[in-house]
Design a protein around this motif. Sequence first.
Motif, PDB file in Angstrom:
ATOM      1  N   ALA A 169       0.820  -1.212   0.000  1.00 44.09           N
ATOM      2  CA  ALA A 169       0.000   0.000   0.000  1.00 44.09           C
ATOM      3  C   ALA A 169       0.853   1.260   0.000  1.00 44.09           C
ATOM      4  O   ALA A 169       0.401   2.323  -0.423  1.00 44.09           O
ATOM      5  CB  ALA A 169      -0.929   0.001   1.217  1.00 44.09           C
ATOM      6  N   PHE A 170       2.102   1.151   0.492  1.00 44.80           N
ATOM      7  CA  PHE A 170       2.972   2.324   0.586  1.00 44.80           C
ATOM      8  C   PHE A 170       4.042   2.388  -0.496  1.00 44.80           C
ATOM      9  O   PHE A 170       4.598   3.450  -0.746  1.00 44.80           O
ATOM     10  CB  PHE A 170       3.664   2.353   1.957  1.00 44.80           C
ATOM     11  CG  PHE A 170       2.762   2.721   3.089  1.00 44.80           C
ATOM     12  CD1 PHE A 170       2.482   4.046   3.378  1.00 44.80           C
ATOM     13  CD2 PHE A 170       2.174   1.743   3.868  1.00 44.80           C
ATOM     14  CE1 PHE A 170       1.648   4.392   4.422  1.00 44.80           C
ATOM     15  CE2 PHE A 170       1.343   2.068   4.918  1.00 44.80           C
ATOM     16  CZ  PHE A 170       1.068   3.402   5.198  1.00 44.80           C
ATOM     17  N   ALA A 171       4.361   1.243  -1.100  1.00 48.65           N
ATOM     18  CA  ALA A 171       5.482   1.214  -2.054  1.00 48.65           C
ATOM     19  C   ALA A 171       5.117   0.346  -3.251  1.00 48.65           C
ATOM     20  O   ALA A 171       4.226  -0.502  -3.164  1.00 48.65           O
ATOM     21  CB  ALA A 171       6.733   0.666  -1.358  1.00 48.65           C
ATOM     22  N   PRO A 172       5.785   0.540  -4.397  1.00 50.54           N
ATOM     23  CA  PRO A 172       5.502  -0.273  -5.583  1.00 50.54           C
ATOM     24  C   PRO A 172       5.892  -1.731  -5.382  1.00 50.54           C
ATOM     25  O   PRO A 172       6.771  -2.060  -4.585  1.00 50.54           O
ATOM     26  CB  PRO A 172       6.347   0.383  -6.678  1.00 50.54           C
ATOM     27  CG  PRO A 172       7.406   1.138  -5.955  1.00 50.54           C
ATOM     28  CD  PRO A 172       6.795   1.580  -4.680  1.00 50.54           C
ATOM     29  N   ALA A 173       5.268  -2.603  -6.157  1.00 50.26           N
ATOM     30  CA  ALA A 173       5.505  -4.038  -6.023  1.00 50.26           C
ATOM     31  C   ALA A 173       6.947  -4.408  -6.330  1.00 50.26           C
ATOM     32  O   ALA A 173       7.508  -5.334  -5.736  1.00 50.26           O
ATOM     33  CB  ALA A 173       4.559  -4.811  -6.942  1.00 50.26           C
ATOM     34  N   THR A 174       7.577  -3.685  -7.253  1.00 48.53           N
ATOM     35  CA  THR A 174       8.950  -3.998  -7.614  1.00 48.53           C
ATOM     36  C   THR A 174       9.947  -3.568  -6.546  1.00 48.53           C
ATOM     37  O   THR A 174      11.131  -3.895  -6.643  1.00 48.53           O
ATOM     38  CB  THR A 174       9.319  -3.318  -8.941  1.00 48.53           C
ATOM     39  OG1 THR A 174       8.847  -1.981  -8.939  1.00 48.53           O
ATOM     40  CG2 THR A 174       8.718  -4.070 -10.110  1.00 48.53           C
ATOM     41  N   LEU A 175       9.507  -2.833  -5.538  1.00 49.44           N
ATOM     42  CA  LEU A 175      10.336  -2.557  -4.377  1.00 49.44           C
ATOM     43  C   LEU A 175      10.111  -3.610  -3.302  1.00 49.44           C
ATOM     44  O   LEU A 175      11.050  -4.103  -2.691  1.00 49.44           O
ATOM     45  CB  LEU A 175      10.025  -1.163  -3.817  1.00 49.44           C
ATOM     46  CG  LEU A 175      10.630  -0.855  -2.445  1.00 49.44           C
ATOM     47  CD1 LEU A 175      12.145  -0.806  -2.533  1.00 49.44           C
ATOM     48  CD2 LEU A 175      10.078   0.463  -1.902  1.00 49.44           C
ATOM     49  N   VAL A 176       8.861  -3.967  -3.078  1.00 49.53           N
ATOM     50  CA  VAL A 176       8.513  -4.871  -1.985  1.00 49.53           C
ATOM     51  C   VAL A 176       8.889  -6.312  -2.305  1.00 49.53           C
ATOM     52  O   VAL A 176       9.481  -7.012  -1.478  1.00 49.53           O
ATOM     53  CB  VAL A 176       7.007  -4.770  -1.670  1.00 49.53           C
ATOM     54  CG1 VAL A 176       6.613  -5.763  -0.577  1.00 49.53           C
ATOM     55  CG2 VAL A 176       6.643  -3.348  -1.256  1.00 49.53           C
ATOM     56  N   THR A 177       8.567  -6.766  -3.500  1.00 47.47           N
ATOM     57  CA  THR A 177       8.750  -8.183  -3.826  1.00 47.47           C
ATOM     58  C   THR A 177      10.200  -8.648  -3.785  1.00 47.47           C
ATOM     59  O   THR A 177      10.484  -9.709  -3.213  1.00 47.47           O
ATOM     60  CB  THR A 177       8.141  -8.486  -5.205  1.00 47.47           C
ATOM     61  OG1 THR A 177       6.771  -8.083  -5.222  1.00 47.47           O
ATOM     62  CG2 THR A 177       8.222  -9.969  -5.522  1.00 47.47           C
ATOM     63  N   PRO A 178      11.184  -7.926  -4.361  1.00 47.69           N
ATOM     64  CA  PRO A 178      12.565  -8.415  -4.286  1.00 47.69           C
ATOM     65  C   PRO A 178      13.090  -8.589  -2.868  1.00 47.69           C
ATOM     66  O   PRO A 178      13.969  -9.403  -2.626  1.00 47.69           O
ATOM     67  CB  PRO A 178      13.357  -7.344  -5.045  1.00 47.69           C
ATOM     68  CG  PRO A 178      12.374  -6.732  -5.969  1.00 47.69           C
ATOM     69  CD  PRO A 178      11.090  -6.725  -5.212  1.00 47.69           C
TER      70      PRO A 178
END
Length: 361
Positions: free
Chosen positions: A78-87
């Motif tokens: 909810a706070f950050a893009p998926a490409t930041l969270v997922t890695p």
Amino acid sequence: MSQTRGRYDFCIGLVLAMSSSIFIGGSFILKKKGLLRLARKGSMRAGQGGHAYLKEWLWWAGLLSMGAGEVANFAAYAFAPATLVTPLGALSVLVSAILSSFFLNEKLNLHGKIGCLLSILGSTVMVIHAPQEEEVETLNEMSHKLVDPGFVVFATLVFIVSLILIFVVGPRHGQTNILVYITICSVIGALSVSCVKGLGIAIKEFFAGKPVLKHPLFWILLLSLIVCVSTQINYLNRALDIFNTSIVTPIYYVIFTTSVLTCSAILFKEWQHMAADDIIGTFSGFLTIIVGIFLLHAFKDVNFTLANLPLSLRKDDRAANGTLLSTYDCFNHDEESSACLGEVQSTESLSARRNGNLSAF
């Protein structure tokens, strides 16, 4: 002001993603210990379709730990893009590998430690070069994204592949091929991340006082998320019950991350405005993670540590300098004479066989 807000959201998403990895990495260990206890009791195993793990408190502790990790992960999206969270999920590989070496006696050799380090370094590179997703602030905007032809084709392919794996490939090869159950979890996980992202937007709108509960997309996303997560839990349990945790975790990470990055690129058009150096950095980081996962998996049965590294180097030197040097070393080191002579005899025997000398036998 918006830039300061963006940095604040970035920090919150980063902390939540790291916390999520710790909880999820620990959940693998708790679940595995619960499944092992059931196996010792003679209960029908999860890999064979049994559900006795529902009566095991350790399994529930693992589920609660995973739930806490998923909640943190939910908030991070909810706070950050998926490409930041997922890695950053690579941290769960590190946590799981370290804890399994302590609590499951699944030894982590030197290659595995280097693999964990490479996974973390690759994740860091991906975070630095992460693409920016298109801003989606409302459920109406999210609904337009979900009916985009590219995403519709992607979701349809995921649905068809999942059904084939569940009903055709799984019953035949699920017990012997580790990729079957993990692939089911991973490709469905890509859709669950999209649902989480949409629900995160809905929660933000809810606290802003908008009538989110009356929007049909909210309930569609919630129902889809429940179905996806339930399917993931079921097949992840099967994979954990049959295969080694140190193998399941990294392979799951690689396939899941690839699926999520693909889904996010299609849904949020994250790659359209990226500079060339960011594209190269993102792919380099991901390839670094894959190399790390490969080291962690491919050499898991090799008993190689820093403690026996000098011995290995000494053996290499002896092999390079020939048998005569090894024999000389043997007679000058009484405490190693018997072991060395054994090596010399073995080397001479091997040389004789290669030269066709039958007297060596």
